[in-house]
Design a protein around this motif. Structure first.
Motif, PDB file in Angstrom:
ATOM      1  N   LYS A 143       0.821  -1.206   0.000  1.00 45.29           N
ATOM      2  CA  LYS A 143       0.000   0.000   0.000  1.00 45.29           C
ATOM      3  C   LYS A 143       0.856   1.257   0.000  1.00 45.29           C
ATOM      4  O   LYS A 143       1.986   1.259   0.482  1.00 45.29           O
ATOM      5  N   HIS A 144       0.282   2.341  -0.560  1.00 49.97           N
ATOM      6  CA  HIS A 144       0.939   3.631  -0.504  1.00 49.97           C
ATOM      7  C   HIS A 144       0.883   4.163   0.922  1.00 49.97           C
ATOM      8  O   HIS A 144      -0.143   4.053   1.596  1.00 49.97           O
ATOM      9  N   ILE A 145       1.986   4.746   1.363  1.00 49.90           N
ATOM     10  CA  ILE A 145       1.976   5.417   2.657  1.00 49.90           C
ATOM     11  C   ILE A 145       1.127   6.680   2.547  1.00 49.90           C
ATOM     12  O   ILE A 145       1.282   7.478   1.629  1.00 49.90           O
ATOM     13  N   SER A 146       0.227   6.839   3.493  1.00 47.61           N
ATOM     14  CA  SER A 146      -0.616   8.034   3.541  1.00 47.61           C
ATOM     15  C   SER A 146      -0.962   8.315   4.993  1.00 47.61           C
ATOM     16  O   SER A 146      -0.839   7.440   5.859  1.00 47.61           O
ATOM     17  N   SER A 147      -1.405   9.522   5.248  1.00 49.85           N
ATOM     18  CA  SER A 147      -1.827   9.872   6.604  1.00 49.85           C
ATOM     19  C   SER A 147      -2.980   8.979   7.047  1.00 49.85           C
ATOM     20  O   SER A 147      -3.053   8.578   8.214  1.00 49.85           O
ATOM     21  N   THR A 148      -3.868   8.653   6.121  1.00 48.00           N
ATOM     22  CA  THR A 148      -5.000   7.781   6.441  1.00 48.00           C
ATOM     23  C   THR A 148      -4.532   6.394   6.837  1.00 48.00           C
ATOM     24  O   THR A 148      -5.030   5.803   7.816  1.00 48.00           O
ATOM     25  N   GLN A 149      -3.553   5.846   6.097  1.00 45.17           N
ATOM     26  CA  GLN A 149      -3.014   4.521   6.435  1.00 45.17           C
ATOM     27  C   GLN A 149      -2.407   4.525   7.838  1.00 45.17           C
ATOM     28  O   GLN A 149      -2.554   3.564   8.603  1.00 45.17           O
ATOM     29  N   ILE A 150      -1.734   5.598   8.183  1.00 39.33           N
ATOM     30  CA  ILE A 150      -1.094   5.680   9.502  1.00 39.33           C
ATOM     31  C   ILE A 150      -2.150   5.813  10.595  1.00 39.33           C
ATOM     32  O   ILE A 150      -2.053   5.174  11.653  1.00 39.33           O
ATOM     33  N   ARG A 151      -3.178   6.603  10.347  1.00 40.88           N
ATOM     34  CA  ARG A 151      -4.266   6.705  11.327  1.00 40.88           C
ATOM     35  C   ARG A 151      -4.919   5.344  11.544  1.00 40.88           C
ATOM     36  O   ARG A 151      -5.243   4.969  12.680  1.00 40.88           O
ATOM     37  N   ASN A 152      -5.116   4.602  10.456  1.00 45.51           N
ATOM     38  CA  ASN A 152      -5.711   3.268  10.562  1.00 45.51           C
ATOM     39  C   ASN A 152      -4.830   2.333  11.373  1.00 45.51           C
ATOM     40  O   ASN A 152      -5.324   1.526  12.176  1.00 45.51           O
ATOM     41  N   GLY A 169      -3.825  -0.376  16.854  1.00 40.71           N
ATOM     42  CA  GLY A 169      -2.768  -0.710  17.799  1.00 40.71           C
ATOM     43  C   GLY A 169      -1.470  -1.137  17.140  1.00 40.71           C
ATOM     44  O   GLY A 169      -0.562  -1.644  17.808  1.00 40.71           O
ATOM     45  N   LYS A 170      -1.348  -0.921  15.825  1.00 37.76           N
ATOM     46  CA  LYS A 170      -0.137  -1.331  15.093  1.00 37.76           C
ATOM     47  C   LYS A 170       0.898  -0.208  15.150  1.00 37.76           C
ATOM     48  O   LYS A 170       1.194   0.459  14.162  1.00 37.76           O
ATOM     49  N   ILE A 171       1.433  -0.036  16.341  1.00 38.81           N
ATOM     50  CA  ILE A 171       2.343   1.080  16.611  1.00 38.81           C
ATOM     51  C   ILE A 171       3.613   0.993  15.784  1.00 38.81           C
ATOM     52  O   ILE A 171       4.071   1.993  15.213  1.00 38.81           O
ATOM     53  N   LYS A 172       4.198  -0.192  15.692  1.00 37.33           N
ATOM     54  CA  LYS A 172       5.451  -0.319  14.948  1.00 37.33           C
ATOM     55  C   LYS A 172       5.260  -0.005  13.469  1.00 37.33           C
ATOM     56  O   LYS A 172       6.124   0.613  12.842  1.00 37.33           O
ATOM     57  N   GLU A 173       4.121  -0.420  12.909  1.00 35.05           N
ATOM     58  CA  GLU A 173       3.827  -0.102  11.504  1.00 35.05           C
ATOM     59  C   GLU A 173       3.682   1.404  11.319  1.00 35.05           C
ATOM     60  O   GLU A 173       4.215   1.985  10.366  1.00 35.05           O
ATOM     61  N   ALA A 174       2.951   2.035  12.209  1.00 35.73           N
ATOM     62  CA  ALA A 174       2.762   3.485  12.127  1.00 35.73           C
ATOM     63  C   ALA A 174       4.106   4.199  12.214  1.00 35.73           C
ATOM     64  O   ALA A 174       4.387   5.124  11.433  1.00 35.73           O
ATOM     65  N   ASN A 175       4.941   3.772  13.145  1.00 37.14           N
ATOM     66  CA  ASN A 175       6.245   4.401  13.319  1.00 37.14           C
ATOM     67  C   ASN A 175       7.128   4.229  12.087  1.00 37.14           C
ATOM     68  O   ASN A 175       7.882   5.134  11.720  1.00 37.14           O
ATOM     69  N   GLN A 176       7.053   3.063  11.451  1.00 35.53           N
ATOM     70  CA  GLN A 176       7.845   2.830  10.246  1.00 35.53           C
ATOM     71  C   GLN A 176       7.397   3.757   9.122  1.00 35.53           C
ATOM     72  O   GLN A 176       8.226   4.291   8.378  1.00 35.53           O
ATOM     73  N   MET A 177       6.092   3.961   8.982  1.00 35.10           N
ATOM     74  CA  MET A 177       5.588   4.836   7.922  1.00 35.10           C
ATOM     75  C   MET A 177       5.889   6.308   8.214  1.00 35.10           C
ATOM     76  O   MET A 177       6.091   7.100   7.304  1.00 35.10           O
ATOM     77  N   LEU A 178       5.915   6.658   9.492  1.00 35.98           N
ATOM     78  CA  LEU A 178       6.243   8.023   9.890  1.00 35.98           C
ATOM     79  C   LEU A 178       7.745   8.289   9.820  1.00 35.98           C
ATOM     80  O   LEU A 178       8.182   9.414   9.607  1.00 35.98           O
ATOM     81  N   ALA A 186      -2.658  -0.945  26.438  1.00 32.80           N
ATOM     82  CA  ALA A 186      -1.432  -0.589  27.148  1.00 32.80           C
ATOM     83  C   ALA A 186      -0.257  -0.588  26.177  1.00 32.80           C
ATOM     84  O   ALA A 186      -0.168  -1.441  25.285  1.00 32.80           O
ATOM     85  N   TYR A 187       0.663   0.353  26.393  1.00 33.05           N
ATOM     86  CA  TYR A 187       1.776   0.564  25.473  1.00 33.05           C
ATOM     87  C   TYR A 187       3.085   0.779  26.224  1.00 33.05           C
ATOM     88  O   TYR A 187       3.094   1.321  27.332  1.00 33.05           O
TER      89      TYR A 187
END
Length: 306
Positions: free
Chosen positions: A160-169, A174-183, A223-224
């Protein structure tokens, strides 16, 4: 970085290399655009600029959506400056602006107001009333308007293309590591420490309740493992997002237990970086079960490779 808060009062005709967009989160896709912007501005001896909108246009077009953002205006400004943007233009998405056609936007804003000499847009960027402006229109009008235009391809994460929407999703799942990688950095929240119910201190886990900007998206309840920054000092922490169902809470709160910390920080501004997801919100049978799980979480946090 210079921040121009009112475009109507901007009368500088300094030639610009410019990009346009919300740039929410300033993720890897945005960073690719900014890197090209910086390269072009240096090569052509232009100042770099970014035109963004505040508030987010979706809050105007779809006010019932309750859109949450990856970055506040202050956070976005910091990130853009960090990546070398020289000028940040803030355009209020008011009635006059939203009614500009694609052609009017190019003529009145890009050419006359901002004196753009090189424009860079993302792979799917549209603008103007009813999305009447796009890359094809820019290519058609650019020679007459005296600027060059280029379109940057998306950056992919998996299929998938990285987008702000993908990161919000990802955050909402709870996919913190995925969000961090895209950011390409750790997602963070910040706020003032406020008084809570103080239940944590009665079970050996005193927490700091954080007052969060209402525009910020919070990750999934649970919890994180987090970094905590208090007065520029770094600590390990375990953060909870939820309603405290074990003690029959019904109000969403964000609370962080800071390891090896024993100071009164009520009223202090603290920031938290998300590192990993521990578990979803759980309603325990009693405080003993809650404490046992907190002990497990503390051990995992202590051993986490920060």
């Amino acid at each position: 970085m210079k921040i121009i808060e009112n475009l109507r009062q901007y009368h500088d005709q300094t030639p610009l290399a410019l990009s346009i967009g919300m740039f929410d989160g300033v993720h890897l896709g945005h960073q690719k655009i900014i890197n090209q912007l910086n390269e072009i501005s240096q090569k052509k001896k232009l100042e770099s600029g970014l035109l963004t909108f505040w508030p987010h246009p979706r809050t105007i077009f779809s006010p019932g959506d309750d859109l949450k953002l990856l970055s506040t205006l202050e956070e976005k400004s910091y990130l853009l400056g960090k990546h070398g943007v020289q000028n940040l233009f803030l355009q209020e998405f008011d009635e006059d602006f939203r009614n500009l056609t694609g052609e009017e936007f190019i003529q009145q804003i890009l050419k006359e107001k901002l004196n753009v000499k090189h424009l860079i847009i993302g792979h799917d960027h549209t603008f103007g009333k009813n999305k009447s402006g796009d890359f094809n229109l820019l290519q058609k009008m650019a020679p007459e308007m005296g600027f060059e235009v280029e379109q940057i391809e998306a950056v992919n994460f998996g299929e998938k293309h990285i987008s702000s929407t993908q990161i919000r999703n990802a955050l909402s799942s709870g996919k913190i590591k995925e969000a961090n990688q895209m950011l390409d950095y750790h997602y963070s929240i910040a706020g003032k420490v406020i008084h809570g119910k103080k239940i944590g201190r009665t079970i050996g886990y005193p927490t700091a309740n954080i007052e969060i900007n209402s525009l910020k998206i919070l990750p999934k309840k649970g919890a994180y493992i987090v970094d905590v920054y208090v007065k520029n000092e770094h600590y390990k922490g375990m953060l909870s997002i939820g309603t405290n169902p074990t003690v029959f809470g019904n109000t969403l709160s964000v609370e962080v237990y800071i390891l090896d910390f024993d100071h009164d920080i009520y009223g202090e501004e603290i920031s938290v970086n998300f590192r990993d997801f521990l578990h979803q919100e759980i309603k325990f049978e009693g405080l003993d079960h809650l404490i046992a799980r907190l002990d497990e979480d503390k051990l995992l946090t202590s051993n986490f490779n920060f």
